[in-house]
Design a protein around this motif. Structure first.
Motif, PDB file in Angstrom:
ATOM      1  N   VAL A  48       0.791  -1.092  -0.170  1.00  0.00           N
ATOM      2  CA  VAL A  48       0.117   0.069   0.062  1.00  0.00           C
ATOM      3  C   VAL A  48       0.822   1.300  -0.134  1.00  0.00           C
ATOM      4  O   VAL A  48       0.789   2.328  -0.685  1.00  0.00           O
ATOM      5  N   GLY A  49       1.821   1.267   0.643  1.00  0.00           N
ATOM      6  CA  GLY A  49       2.750   2.331   0.917  1.00  0.00           C
ATOM      7  C   GLY A  49       3.549   2.674  -0.460  1.00  0.00           C
ATOM      8  O   GLY A  49       3.533   3.987  -0.918  1.00  0.00           O
ATOM      9  N   PHE A  50       3.783   1.508  -1.209  1.00  0.00           N
ATOM     10  CA  PHE A  50       4.689   1.540  -2.497  1.00  0.00           C
ATOM     11  C   PHE A  50       3.199   2.222  -3.414  1.00  0.00           C
ATOM     12  O   PHE A  50       3.684   3.134  -4.178  1.00  0.00           O
ATOM     13  N   MET A  51       2.277   1.746  -3.684  1.00  0.00           N
ATOM     14  CA  MET A  51       1.157   2.304  -4.418  1.00  0.00           C
ATOM     15  C   MET A  51       0.766   3.789  -3.940  1.00  0.00           C
ATOM     16  O   MET A  51       0.441   4.456  -4.921  1.00  0.00           O
ATOM     17  N   ALA A  52       1.031   4.156  -2.657  1.00  0.00           N
ATOM     18  CA  ALA A  52       0.559   5.728  -2.222  1.00  0.00           C
ATOM     19  C   ALA A  52       1.705   6.526  -2.609  1.00  0.00           C
ATOM     20  O   ALA A  52       1.537   7.745  -2.548  1.00  0.00           O
ATOM     21  N   LYS A  66      -9.179  12.119  -9.241  1.00  0.00           N
ATOM     22  CA  LYS A  66      -9.996  11.284  -8.340  1.00  0.00           C
ATOM     23  C   LYS A  66     -10.843  10.479  -9.182  1.00  0.00           C
ATOM     24  O   LYS A  66     -11.842  11.119  -9.637  1.00  0.00           O
ATOM     25  N   TRP A  67     -10.835   9.085  -8.966  1.00  0.00           N
ATOM     26  CA  TRP A  67     -11.925   8.527  -9.697  1.00  0.00           C
ATOM     27  C   TRP A  67     -11.906   8.842 -11.172  1.00  0.00           C
ATOM     28  O   TRP A  67     -12.870   8.621 -11.911  1.00  0.00           O
ATOM     29  N   PRO A  84      -4.285   5.340  -2.994  1.00  0.00           N
ATOM     30  CA  PRO A  84      -4.243   4.456  -3.921  1.00  0.00           C
ATOM     31  C   PRO A  84      -5.422   3.823  -4.445  1.00  0.00           C
ATOM     32  O   PRO A  84      -5.721   3.280  -5.539  1.00  0.00           O
ATOM     33  N   VAL A  85      -6.554   4.074  -3.449  1.00  0.00           N
ATOM     34  CA  VAL A  85      -7.804   3.472  -4.127  1.00  0.00           C
ATOM     35  C   VAL A  85      -8.511   4.183  -4.870  1.00  0.00           C
ATOM     36  O   VAL A  85      -9.359   3.934  -5.837  1.00  0.00           O
ATOM     37  N   SER A  86      -8.784   5.665  -4.728  1.00  0.00           N
ATOM     38  CA  SER A  86      -9.341   6.738  -5.175  1.00  0.00           C
ATOM     39  C   SER A  86      -8.698   7.542  -5.991  1.00  0.00           C
ATOM     40  O   SER A  86      -9.211   8.245  -6.927  1.00  0.00           O
TER      41      SER A  86
END
Length: 332
Positions: A48-52, A66-67, A84-86
């Motif tokens: 998650v940290g890498f993706m963020a 965003k989206w 990273p989700v949105s």
């Protein structure tokens, strides 16, 4: 065959034996679940940290979406984090860019293509113009630029290319062919192109750095005529320069002669017979051989001039001069 009883009877196995239900250890289950959760967090946290993690390199900015839609946030060079989700980002270069349209294959942005801008001059002659536009993305307006073009390739095809073709054709139509290829004509083309592009760029998040008129290609026949005219002009200029040099040389010689004549005149006026006689006497002491000019009556000319006649004094002076001359000759 099984026999079941109601209530709290213990189940009976087929072989007739019975066994109690084992007790469940809830604390053990909770402990294992906690361990699994911690393991998942430990494994997922770096991912998650890498993706963020969103670093931005120098000379670039990143537009945050965003989206899938631009959010209005722009990341400058440095370290940043996103959800990273949105959220996601799009990188845009803010370094200087160049777009070239040229008749030379391989020289412009469209390789192996004659991409010069063809225009008609005021007198209806077709001329090809090579041009380069230097620009860059305005980091402060990166969101606006991204919304309109997404990238520089689309901006070049949808904005720069049609705008520059239109303005050059309009401006070239106001110039005669005798002016369009000169420095003054190219300055007018450049000024018109910069004014038009500046207005368009300000609206779309671009910064115009400069417009360069690289070359104006005349038709072959006209180019040869212009070249011949230029050669004739240069030859004429060369002849004029040669004549000017000759004229200056003649003036120099004339001035030199006038100066020499004036010097001779001054010298002639300053040298009377007495001065010449004195200089002659001075020279007698500098030589062993003496040449005495003799007049028509046999007397030295300078003696007659000094004494003004041929009397007794003149004779005495003549004798003295003769004796002196004899002595000098004997000494010689």
């Amino acid at each position: 065959m099984f026999y079941m009883s109601s209530g709290n009877d213990i189940p009976i196995d087929p072989d007739g034996s019975s066994s109690p239900i084992p007790d469940i250890d809830l604390s053990s289950i909770l402990g294992n679940t906690l361990l699994i959760g911690i393991a998942i967090v430990v494994i997922a946290a770096p991912v998650v940290g890498f993706m963020a993690w969103e670093p931005v390199e120098e000379g670039n900015v990143k537009v945050v979406k965003k989206w899938g839609a631009a959010s209005g946030t722009v990341f400058e060079p440095g370290a940043h984090f996103i959800n990273p989700v949105s959220q996601s980002t799009v990188s845009l270069s803010t370094r200087p860019q160049a777009y070239t349209m040229s008749s030379q294959q391989g020289d412009g942005n469209r390789e192996n293509t004659d991409d010069a801008i063809t225009v008609l001059t005021e007198d209806g002659l077709r001329v090809d113009i090579d041009i380069t536009i230097r620009y860059r993305v305005d980091s402060a307006e990166a969101v606006n630029f991204y919304k309109n073009y997404r990238g520089t390739d689309a901006a070049e095809q949808r904005l720069i290319r049609p705008s520059i073709r239109s303005v050059l054709r309009t401006e070239a139509g106001r110039l005669p062919v005798t002016e369009i290829y000169t420095g003054e004509g190219q300055t007018k083309l450049k000024a018109a192109a910069q004014e038009t592009l500046q207005q368009d760029f300000n609206e779309d998040g671009l910064i115009l750095e400069t417009v360069q008129i690289r070359n104006v290609n005349l038709p072959q026949e006209y180019a040869q005529s212009v070249e011949q005219k230029e050669i004739t002009k240069q030859r004429k200029q060369q002849k004029e320069n040669e004549l000017e040099v000759e004229k200056l040389e003649a003036d120099r010689k004339r001035i030199e002669a006038e100066g020499q004549a004036e010097a001779n005149r001054i010298l002639s006026e300053s040298l009377d017979q007495n001065v010449l006689t004195e200089k002659y006497i001075e020279k007698l002491n500098e030589t062993d051989t003496v040449y005495i000019p003799v007049g028509g009556e046999g007397y030295p000319q300078f003696v007659r001039n000094i004494e003004g006649g041929s009397g007794q004094n003149s004779g005495q002076n003549t004798a003295q001069s003769t004796n002196s001359g004899s002595t000098n000759q004997s000494a010689a």
